[in-house]
Design a protein around this motif. Sequence first.
Motif, short mmCIF file in Angstrom:
data_model
loop_
_atom_site.label_atom_id
_atom_site.label_comp_id
_atom_site.label_asym_id
_atom_site.label_seq_id
_atom_site.Cartn_x
_atom_site.Cartn_y
_atom_site.Cartn_z
N TYR A 31 -36.35 -0.07 -34.82
CA TYR A 31 -35.63 -0.33 -36.07
C TYR A 31 -34.29 -1.01 -35.82
O TYR A 31 -33.94 -1.98 -36.47
CB TYR A 31 -35.39 0.97 -36.84
N LEU A 32 -33.53 -0.46 -34.87
CA LEU A 32 -32.18 -1.00 -34.65
C LEU A 32 -32.21 -2.43 -34.09
O LEU A 32 -31.25 -3.18 -34.26
CB LEU A 32 -31.37 -0.05 -33.73
N GLY A 34 -34.08 -4.61 -35.28
CA GLY A 34 -34.45 -5.46 -36.42
C GLY A 34 -35.95 -5.63 -36.58
O GLY A 34 -36.39 -6.51 -37.33
N ALA A 196 -38.33 6.91 -42.67
CA ALA A 196 -37.42 6.67 -43.82
C ALA A 196 -36.00 7.12 -43.47
O ALA A 196 -35.03 6.42 -43.78
CB ALA A 196 -37.92 7.43 -45.05
N ILE A 197 -35.87 8.25 -42.80
CA ILE A 197 -34.54 8.77 -42.44
C ILE A 197 -33.87 7.86 -41.42
O ILE A 197 -32.71 7.48 -41.57
CB ILE A 197 -34.63 10.23 -41.92
N GLN A 199 -34.49 4.67 -40.74
CA GLN A 199 -34.19 3.35 -41.33
C GLN A 199 -32.95 3.41 -42.21
O GLN A 199 -32.06 2.57 -42.11
CB GLN A 199 -35.43 2.91 -42.12
N ARG A 200 -32.87 4.42 -43.06
CA ARG A 200 -31.74 4.51 -43.99
C ARG A 200 -30.44 4.87 -43.25
O ARG A 200 -29.37 4.40 -43.61
CB ARG A 200 -32.06 5.55 -45.07
N TRP A 201 -30.56 5.73 -42.23
CA TRP A 201 -29.36 6.11 -41.44
C TRP A 201 -28.77 4.86 -40.78
O TRP A 201 -27.56 4.65 -40.80
CB TRP A 201 -29.72 7.16 -40.41
N ILE A 202 -29.64 4.03 -40.21
CA ILE A 202 -29.15 2.81 -39.53
C ILE A 202 -28.49 1.88 -40.55
O ILE A 202 -27.40 1.38 -40.32
CB ILE A 202 -30.30 2.09 -38.77
N GLU A 203 -29.15 1.69 -41.69
CA GLU A 203 -28.58 0.81 -42.73
C GLU A 203 -27.22 1.31 -43.18
O GLU A 203 -26.28 0.53 -43.34
CB GLU A 203 -29.52 0.74 -43.93
N THR A 204 -27.11 2.64 -43.36
CA THR A 204 -25.85 3.21 -43.83
C THR A 204 -24.76 3.02 -42.79
O THR A 204 -23.64 2.63 -43.14
CB THR A 204 -26.02 4.72 -44.15
N THR A 205 -25.05 3.29 -41.52
CA THR A 205 -24.01 3.16 -40.50
C THR A 205 -23.58 1.70 -40.31
O THR A 205 -22.41 1.45 -40.05
CB THR A 205 -24.44 3.75 -39.14
N ILE A 206 -24.51 0.77 -40.49
CA ILE A 206 -24.14 -0.65 -40.39
C ILE A 206 -23.16 -1.01 -41.52
O ILE A 206 -22.22 -1.76 -41.33
CB ILE A 206 -25.40 -1.57 -40.47
N SER A 207 -23.41 -0.44 -42.71
CA SER A 207 -22.59 -0.82 -43.87
C SER A 207 -21.18 -0.19 -43.83
O SER A 207 -20.31 -0.62 -44.57
CB SER A 207 -23.30 -0.40 -45.15
N LEU A 208 -20.98 0.80 -42.98
CA LEU A 208 -19.66 1.49 -42.96
C LEU A 208 -18.59 0.67 -42.25
O LEU A 208 -18.88 -0.07 -41.34
CB LEU A 208 -19.81 2.85 -42.28
N LYS B 2 -18.85 -8.79 -41.52
CA LYS B 2 -19.67 -8.43 -42.68
C LYS B 2 -19.08 -8.99 -43.98
O LYS B 2 -17.86 -9.10 -44.11
CB LYS B 2 -19.72 -6.91 -42.82
N ILE B 62 -23.91 -7.09 -46.89
CA ILE B 62 -24.20 -5.75 -47.41
C ILE B 62 -24.23 -5.81 -48.93
O ILE B 62 -23.26 -6.21 -49.55
CB ILE B 62 -23.15 -4.74 -46.92
N TYR B 64 -24.65 -3.84 -52.48
CA TYR B 64 -24.65 -2.57 -53.22
C TYR B 64 -25.27 -2.80 -54.58
O TYR B 64 -25.14 -3.88 -55.17
CB TYR B 64 -23.22 -2.05 -53.37
N LEU B 70 -25.78 1.86 -51.72
CA LEU B 70 -26.19 0.80 -50.80
C LEU B 70 -27.61 0.35 -51.15
O LEU B 70 -28.51 1.17 -51.24
CB LEU B 70 -26.14 1.32 -49.36
N VAL B 73 -29.18 -4.24 -46.39
CA VAL B 73 -28.35 -4.93 -45.41
C VAL B 73 -29.15 -6.17 -45.00
O VAL B 73 -30.27 -6.05 -44.51
CB VAL B 73 -28.06 -4.02 -44.20
N LEU B 82 -32.07 -6.84 -42.54
CA LEU B 82 -31.76 -6.69 -41.12
C LEU B 82 -32.56 -5.52 -40.53
O LEU B 82 -33.05 -5.59 -39.42
CB LEU B 82 -30.26 -6.43 -40.97
N ILE B 83 -32.64 -4.44 -41.29
CA ILE B 83 -33.45 -3.28 -40.89
C ILE B 83 -34.66 -3.28 -41.80
O ILE B 83 -34.55 -3.08 -43.00
CB ILE B 83 -32.65 -1.96 -41.02
N ALA B 86 -39.52 0.81 -43.96
CA ALA B 86 -40.68 1.49 -43.34
C ALA B 86 -41.94 1.18 -44.13
O ALA B 86 -41.90 0.99 -45.35
CB ALA B 86 -40.43 2.98 -43.33
N LEU B 97 -31.55 11.57 -49.93
CA LEU B 97 -31.44 11.12 -48.54
C LEU B 97 -30.08 10.47 -48.30
O LEU B 97 -29.41 10.75 -47.30
CB LEU B 97 -32.58 10.14 -48.23
N ILE B 101 -27.31 11.79 -45.63
CA ILE B 101 -26.79 10.93 -44.56
C ILE B 101 -25.27 10.87 -44.62
O ILE B 101 -24.59 11.09 -43.61
CB ILE B 101 -27.41 9.51 -44.64
#
Lengths: 208, 126
Positions: A31-32, A34, A196-197, A199-208, B2, B62, B64, B70, B73, B82-83, B86, B97, B101
Amino acid sequence: MSSKADFDVFINCPFDNEYKALFEAILFAVYLCGFRPRCSKEEDDGGSVRIEKINRIIRECRIGIHDISRTELDSTNNLPRFNMPFELGLFLGAKEHGGRGQKNKICIIFDTEDFRYQKYISDIGGQDIKSHAGDPGIIIRNIRNALNAAPIPEKPAIAGAAKIISQYELYQVDKPGMLETLNLQPDELTYADETAIIQRWIETTISL
Amino acid sequence: MKISISKNKESSDKKKSLEGKWQVRYESDANLNGVYLTQKEAIKAARATSSRNTDKKVNILIVYGSDGRLQSVINPATNQRLIKPAKAKSSVNTNKLDMAISKAIQTRKHKKEKSIVSEKAECNVI
């Protein structure tokens, strides 16, 4: 121009509890980088024949990650599991005998130790078999390097192995808290939930 | 670098004219880089900005949603996620979720800050 299949990665590995940490590391790394992991667990459809499902996923994936390290005898039946070498054979067969779209398949093969495969599946000699020693960090590094080297057009820049490993470690720190909030136990996590967890965790951390 | 695209919810008198509009903002820049009526226009503008950016520094877009969550991405060069999403359909509620997170990430960061503070305190004692 790249196609959808270019970014789909067929995962052929054991799905038991013993392999869980490595399986999670594989999903995370794919996932990370891409790409999108695909495996027979992605559909819970009891109606479709397993081999048909596997063949279809193999056909739809340009890249395959195969871990043939599980050679131990099954504790119940005292027999080895042949699924992983069989699916590796299907993948290599598709690459060799498939149509034009199948010829450029990329195969990433893992075992626990270097050259151990020669003792039980010597026919794959000549391929670049990587060892992971049961270490998630090593498997992430090898997957990252192989995906980074894959000749795929429009591939996004892939982060360095050390960065991906450190992200994986942060994910491991966050995971128990996430599962608690979601009222899920680690052993009842399905493949669909797990992907799902991640994928979403990676997307969230990228956006921070 | 970004670029983010989000809907403005500012309701102060000063920024009343921006309310409900889509804004494009660079990660490192506090100022707005553009305001648009629709999300589609904002994405188009952000992509154009990134393609003009010859040193390829803008590599993450990014997006929103109008609810502030969000959405995705994107790689601005290809307009693909980018990701990759699933393939398997999860039964986990996406709102829940997202909440789980962000709560876990906040807890980790809070713990880290706390340990840095206690380390500093220990150093001062020594």
